[in-house]
Design a protein around this motif. Structure first.
Motif, PDB file in Angstrom:
ATOM      1  N   UNK A 251      74.313  65.910  28.266  1.00  0.00           N
ATOM      2  CA  UNK A 251      72.901  65.799  28.653  1.00  0.00           C
ATOM      3  C   UNK A 251      72.143  66.018  27.507  1.00  0.00           C
ATOM      4  N   UNK A 252      71.280  64.827  27.082  1.00  0.00           N
ATOM      5  CA  UNK A 252      70.335  64.947  26.222  1.00  0.00           C
ATOM      6  C   UNK A 252      68.991  65.073  26.924  1.00  0.00           C
ATOM      7  N   UNK A 253      68.338  66.568  26.124  1.00  0.00           N
ATOM      8  CA  UNK A 253      66.919  66.828  27.026  1.00  0.00           C
ATOM      9  C   UNK A 253      65.883  66.415  26.120  1.00  0.00           C
ATOM     10  N   UNK A 254      65.011  65.679  26.737  1.00  0.00           N
ATOM     11  CA  UNK A 254      63.861  65.092  25.659  1.00  0.00           C
ATOM     12  C   UNK A 254      62.424  65.673  26.219  1.00  0.00           C
ATOM     13  N   UNK A 255      61.533  66.181  25.616  1.00  0.00           N
ATOM     14  CA  UNK A 255      60.255  66.927  25.978  1.00  0.00           C
ATOM     15  C   UNK A 255      59.038  66.445  25.050  1.00  0.00           C
ATOM     16  N   UNK A 256      58.306  65.286  24.920  1.00  0.00           N
ATOM     17  CA  UNK A 256      57.101  65.335  24.137  1.00  0.00           C
ATOM     18  C   UNK A 256      56.415  66.450  23.800  1.00  0.00           C
ATOM     19  N   UNK A 257      55.974  66.933  22.758  1.00  0.00           N
ATOM     20  CA  UNK A 257      55.284  68.100  22.616  1.00  0.00           C
ATOM     21  C   UNK A 257      53.758  67.715  22.423  1.00  0.00           C
TER      22      UNK A 257
END
Length: 351
Positions: A251-257
């Protein structure tokens, strides 16, 4: 409790400020609208978006309590501000900073309306089996206990008080045996319990991953949304879904900061990413937009967004959803009170 907080943001205002202008206004793209005349993009104050009235309010003895909202603010949002500031200023993070930042990520994954809807769907299908397994396991332990006649020592698990749950016992006439019956009210109370449990322990799995902070290529700005944590399962070109998990291999976890920075990890891989191509950044923005629930946020309007995520124009669905959230608190509160009254009545009968 006259000063109970009522306006609960499920996307932190401190987070969205990175996409706001000097007047704390952010561009937003609405995915569900009532009619075609609604502008494709519009600016709103950060204070007025990504929130619902009494979303995290608890009803305690018939009175509203904002202790859960305060707990999230004091325990997670406020401690994360130093880490967010460091990241956006290109300063290194220490171990404590990472802990606070990743807990902040977890918060934004599980307290959104999208998460509530997904949780309700899962509970409706899985909860009967879960309760049956827990009760059977409890009975097996009691039957195997040599001190079966003694009452187990009570342990104080404060989080359990959030769950609208009742357990009753029924014994047939002229029999020494009976059965246990457990009932759980699926709704806000159970959701708040799951949020608190996750943010108190389960989130720590995020600390095991290798994280990269990706800088957007020149000419690209990261989008974000009202469901900002993307858990991507990517199989091959054109084949992917957003049903990944924090501990699921691959799983690739993506979170814009911020519009320029994005947090990324791939579960099971210990490789950090540095520079990324414009093509890859465009794909990541696509995933962010597709994972949104009802809003996409940006520093500037982009025509590509409507191509990636065409909006839904449906006045009936729009009004129904609006009404549901307007009645959210009253409806949840009434259900919880009815459930508690029946629980109290059954307890009196058993006593």
């Amino acid at each position: 409790m006259t000063n109970v907080r009522k306006n609960h943001h499920y996307v932190s205002q401190s987070y969205l400020k990175a996409w706001g202008n000097n007047h704390n206004r952010v561009w937003n793209y609405r995915i569900l609208v009532s009619h075609n005349s609604v502008p494709i993009w519009s600016q709103s104050s950060i204070k007025s978006i990504a929130n619902h009235q009494h979303l995290f309010t608890r009803s305690i003895v018939g009175r509203d309590s904002d202790e859960f909202e305060i707990w999230m603010d004091q325990e997670i949002e406020t401690p994360a501000q130093i880490a967010l500031s460091k990241v956006r200023s290109n300063e290194p993070l220490n171990t404590h900073d990472w802990e606070c930042l990743l807990r902040f990520v977890a918060l934004h994954d599980i307290r959104s309306p999208a998460n509530y809807i997904n949780s309700m769907n899962r509970w409706n299908s899985e909860m009967p089996t879960v309760i049956e397994e827990v009760l059977q396991s409890s009975v097996n332990r009691l039957e195997a206990d040599e001190n079966i006649g003694s009452i187990p020592t009570h342990k104080n698990y404060t989080d359990f008080g959030i769950i609208p749950m009742r357990v009753s016992k029924e014994i047939d006439n002229n029999s020494e045996r009976g059965y246990l019956k457990a009932e759980v009210l699926l709704g806000r109370g159970l959701w708040l319990f799951s949020i608190r449990h996750t943010l108190s322990s389960t989130y720590k799995v995020l600390n095991k991953h290798t994280w990269s902070i990706l800088l957007a290529p020149e000419g690209v700005e990261w989008l974000t949304s009202d469901n900002p944590v993307v858990k991507l399962n990517y199989y091959n070109a054109g084949s992917y879904d957003f049903k990944g998990g924090w501990g699921n291999e691959g799983t690739e976890i993506i979170f814009p900061l911020s519009p320029s920075l994005l947090l990324y990890a791939k579960v099971g891989e210990r490789v950090t990413l540095n520079n990324i191509s414009k093509e890859l950044s465009t794909m990541l923005n696509r995933f962010i937009a597709e994972n949104a629930h009802r809003y996409i946020f940006a520093t500037n309007p982009t025509k590509e967004t409507s191509e990636i995520r065409p909006r839904i124009v449906n006045s009936e669905d729009y009004e129904n959803e609006k009404r549901e959230w307007e009645n959210w608190h009253t409806g949840q509160k009434n259900l919880e009170m009815e459930f508690q009254e029946l629980k109290d009545a059954r307890k009196c009968d058993q006593d």
